[in-house]
Design a protein around this motif. Structure first.
Motif, PDB file in Angstrom:
ATOM      1  N   UNK A   1       0.823  -1.217   0.000  1.00  0.00           N
ATOM      2  CA  UNK A   1       0.000   0.000   0.000  1.00  0.00           C
ATOM      3  C   UNK A   1       0.855   1.265   0.000  1.00  0.00           C
ATOM      4  N   UNK A   2       2.103   1.108   0.384  1.00  0.00           N
ATOM      5  CA  UNK A   2       2.950   2.256   0.682  1.00  0.00           C
ATOM      6  C   UNK A   2       4.367   1.916   0.246  1.00  0.00           C
ATOM      7  N   UNK A   3       5.058   2.886  -0.352  1.00  0.00           N
ATOM      8  CA  UNK A   3       6.467   2.622  -0.655  1.00  0.00           C
ATOM      9  C   UNK A   3       7.293   2.912   0.597  1.00  0.00           C
ATOM     10  N   UNK A   4       8.480   2.382   0.612  1.00  0.00           N
ATOM     11  CA  UNK A   4       9.396   2.608   1.736  1.00  0.00           C
ATOM     12  C   UNK A   4       9.651   4.111   1.902  1.00  0.00           C
ATOM     13  N   UNK A   5       9.793   4.798   0.772  1.00  0.00           N
ATOM     14  CA  UNK A   5      10.061   6.229   0.814  1.00  0.00           C
ATOM     15  C   UNK A   5       8.896   7.001   1.427  1.00  0.00           C
ATOM     16  N   UNK A   6       7.661   6.640   1.025  1.00  0.00           N
ATOM     17  CA  UNK A   6       6.479   7.301   1.600  1.00  0.00           C
ATOM     18  C   UNK A   6       6.391   7.063   3.101  1.00  0.00           C
ATOM     19  N   UNK A   7       6.665   5.822   3.521  1.00  0.00           N
ATOM     20  CA  UNK A   7       6.606   5.473   4.946  1.00  0.00           C
ATOM     21  C   UNK A   7       7.626   6.285   5.734  1.00  0.00           C
ATOM     22  N   UNK A   8       8.822   6.419   5.162  1.00  0.00           N
ATOM     23  CA  UNK A   8       9.882   7.149   5.847  1.00  0.00           C
ATOM     24  C   UNK A   8       9.537   8.629   5.965  1.00  0.00           C
ATOM     25  N   UNK A   9       9.022   9.213   4.879  1.00  0.00           N
ATOM     26  CA  UNK A   9       8.648  10.632   4.916  1.00  0.00           C
ATOM     27  C   UNK A   9       7.568  10.893   5.953  1.00  0.00           C
ATOM     28  N   UNK A  10       6.629   9.958   6.062  1.00  0.00           N
ATOM     29  CA  UNK A  10       5.561  10.137   7.046  1.00  0.00           C
ATOM     30  C   UNK A  10       6.115  10.055   8.460  1.00  0.00           C
ATOM     31  N   UNK A  11       7.027   9.130   8.669  1.00  0.00           N
ATOM     32  CA  UNK A  11       7.629   9.000  10.001  1.00  0.00           C
ATOM     33  C   UNK A  11       8.367  10.288  10.378  1.00  0.00           C
ATOM     34  N   UNK A  12       9.095  10.874   9.425  1.00  0.00           N
ATOM     35  CA  UNK A  12       9.807  12.136   9.688  1.00  0.00           C
ATOM     36  C   UNK A  12       8.797  13.239  10.015  1.00  0.00           C
ATOM     37  N   UNK A  13       7.741  13.313   9.219  1.00  0.00           N
ATOM     38  CA  UNK A  13       6.715  14.335   9.447  1.00  0.00           C
ATOM     39  C   UNK A  13       6.133  14.216  10.861  1.00  0.00           C
ATOM     40  N   UNK A  14       5.777  12.999  11.256  1.00  0.00           N
ATOM     41  CA  UNK A  14       5.118  12.816  12.553  1.00  0.00           C
ATOM     42  C   UNK A  14       6.068  13.149  13.700  1.00  0.00           C
ATOM     43  N   UNK A  15       7.312  12.821  13.509  1.00  0.00           N
ATOM     44  CA  UNK A  15       8.299  13.127  14.539  1.00  0.00           C
ATOM     45  C   UNK A  15       8.462  14.634  14.733  1.00  0.00           C
ATOM     46  N   UNK A  16       8.643  15.334  13.623  1.00  0.00           N
ATOM     47  CA  UNK A  16       8.839  16.788  13.685  1.00  0.00           C
ATOM     48  C   UNK A  16       7.573  17.460  14.213  1.00  0.00           C
ATOM     49  N   UNK A  17       6.437  17.061  13.658  1.00  0.00           N
ATOM     50  CA  UNK A  17       5.183  17.732  14.000  1.00  0.00           C
ATOM     51  C   UNK A  17       4.826  17.524  15.462  1.00  0.00           C
ATOM     52  N   UNK A  18       5.223  16.375  16.015  1.00  0.00           N
ATOM     53  CA  UNK A  18       4.849  16.093  17.393  1.00  0.00           C
ATOM     54  C   UNK A  18       5.854  16.596  18.409  1.00  0.00           C
ATOM     55  N   UNK A  19       6.904  17.225  17.935  1.00  0.00           N
ATOM     56  CA  UNK A  19       8.067  17.506  18.751  1.00  0.00           C
ATOM     57  C   UNK A  19       8.124  18.979  19.151  1.00  0.00           C
ATOM     58  N   UNK A  20       8.455  19.802  18.156  1.00  0.00           N
ATOM     59  CA  UNK A  20       8.678  21.237  18.392  1.00  0.00           C
ATOM     60  C   UNK A  20       7.406  21.960  18.822  1.00  0.00           C
TER      61      UNK A  20
END
Lengths: 66, 407
Positions: free
Chosen positions: B227-246
């Motif tokens: 359902x998801x490419x590795x690249x899409x999964x990685x980008x989402x993980x980065x987004x969630x980390x940043x968005x939930x952090x700062x």
């Protein structure tokens, strides 16, 4: 009051569940809205109106029962 | 018909620069010039760093209308998208339109449902309790940003993603570089790459051990299912980390400072046994402070009207939630901080289909902090002069760089 929801529009923000948890829920697999009660009792109408107002995706439609 | 809002009457040469500066001594309020603009006109041209002159939408109702209009795009790669800095990376589905946006967003939606976030309450409470234990055991004065406001959301998001806490410093450093306005495009790209490599590696590990309930395991299962490419999964993980952090970190520190400056409001929050007091306070503090102060950004993809004024396809639109949340048309006495008011309809999380996905988690973290920190440190106070506190005027996310406190 008759409530309907548009699953395609829903973005899963969950605002409706916070406003009116007796009327709205979310699908566990993707967070899309689940309508629990399409004809909620009068005491819930204010909460349902708030849910429709705060829905960011305009996915909740209210109709006044005839 | 000639309208005073007709672009012909507003030559872009006169457009004021955006972002605008806050007033000296008023670090909790939006820039005065922005508030004046809102009272003068619903729509105005502003000039960005690159010389472009997109429209600024100043009022609450118009902002909500534009953000939920399908004729505007959030595509950051659109040639006339009003960018906030050169080379700023697009983060996964934040910079996409439906249906692609909805496809990706829904893959992580389950982690942020109201019900699933509520189940995280004991873990969040434990993280906050332990952070307060650390404060009580440590030296005084202390910088509340470093010692509490940053670690709490970091630990929560690392818990959500099942990221080892040992890699915490690495995350904080790179996510700060990614969101800092003064980072060069090269620095930003490098930080983003570091995070992507690391999180991609973790998703890869999860592929080998399916079944975990954490978010990275969920993403790994989507990858395995095709359902998801590795690249899409990685980008989402980065987004969630940043968005939930700062964001949450800045909100914790900035709202604590605001409450210390408003002791009657702080006392209301600290001394009440009614849990709905903290719930309401969360909404009011979000409304009042607007830490995402750079304005939501969109580009019109069809000709449309905003507040009765024509906006052409290809023109940029900026929607600053700080002035919308202080719009007297939407809130009574908007410049009054009143933690007992009903403020849930604020647009601090944005509006439209891009409204913050993590908002239930942000609300939970803030509520637990507000119900715990001030009660366990009832003598909490500033350990420096208010005037010396450095504010993040230059940050994509607003807040304070440090907050020396004692008790």
């Amino acid at each position: 009051m008759k409530v309907s929801v548009d699953e395609d529009k829903c973005c899963g923000a969950g605002s409706c569940v916070l406003a009116a948890p007796d009327v709205f829920d979310q699908r566990d697999e993707d967070g899309v809205v689940v309508l629990l009660n399409a004809e909620p009792p009068a005491e819930l109408h204010d909460a349902v109106r708030e849910a429709a107002d705060v829905c960011p995706a305009a996915a909740i439609t209210l109709r006044t029962a005839p | 018909m000639t309208s005073t809002l007709d672009p012909a009457n507003h030559p872009p040469a006169d457009a004021p620069d955006y972002p605008m500066s806050r007033a000296e001594g008023c670090p909790f309020d939006p820039p005065p010039r922005l508030e004046r603009l809102r009272e003068e006109t619903p729509l105005a041209r502003v000039r960005l760093w690159d010389g472009t002159t997109p429209w600024l939408v100043t009022r609450f109702a118009d902002q909500r209308a534009v953000l939920s209009d399908r004729r505007v795009s959030a595509d950051m790669t659109h040639p006339t998208y009003p960018r906030s800095a050169p080379g700023r990376a697009s983060l996964s589905f934040i910079g996409m339109d439906d249906p692609e946006h909805a496809r990706l967003r829904r893959m992580v939606g389950s982690a942020f449902t109201v019900k699933n976030v509520a189940a995280m309450r004991p873990a969040v409470q434990r993280i906050v309790d332990e952070a307060v234990d650390g404060l009580l055991a440590g030296p005084r004065p202390v910088d509340l940003v470093e010692a509490f406001a940053l670690p709490v959301p970091s630990l929560v998001i690392c818990d959500l993603l099942d990221v080892p806490y040992a890699d915490h410093d690495f995350f904080q450093r790179n996510s700060r570089t990614m969101v800092h306005r003064k980072s060069t495009p090269e620095q930003r790209a490098e930080a983003s790459g570091e995070l992507a490599r690391y999180l991609g590696g973790l998703v890869g590990e999860k592929l080998g051990e399916p079944g975990g309930a954490d978010l990275l395991s969920r993403l790994a299962r989507r990858v395995a299912a095709g359902d998801l490419t590795m690249r899409e999964a990685t980008e989402m993980a980065v987004l969630l980390l940043i968005a939930g952090h700062e964001t949450t970190a800045n909100m914790i520190a900035l709202s604590t400072l605001l409450l210390l400056r408003n002791p009657d409001q702080l006392a209301l929050l600290r001394d009440s046994d009614d849990p709905t007091v903290a719930t309401r306070a969360v909404e009011e503090l979000l409304r009042y402070l607007n830490i995402t102060h750079g304005g939501r950004r969109r580009v019109a993809v069809e000709d449309m009207e905003v507040a009765g004024c024509p906006v052409r396809a290809g023109e940029g639109l900026i929607l600053p939630n700080d002035v919308a949340n202080r719009d007297p048309r939407a809130f009574d006495d908007p410049d009054e901080l009143d933690i007992t008011r009903e403020a849930r309809h604020h647009v601090a999380f944005g509006f439209g289909v891009h409204q913050c996905l993590g908002q239930p988690l942000a609300r939970l973290e803030l509520e637990v902090v507000y119900r715990t920190l001030y009660r366990r440190l009832p003598e909490l106070r500033l350990a420096t002069e208010f005037e010396t506190i450095p504010f993040k005027h230059d940050g994509f996310v607003y807040g304070v760089y440090e907050l020396p406190v004692t008790w």
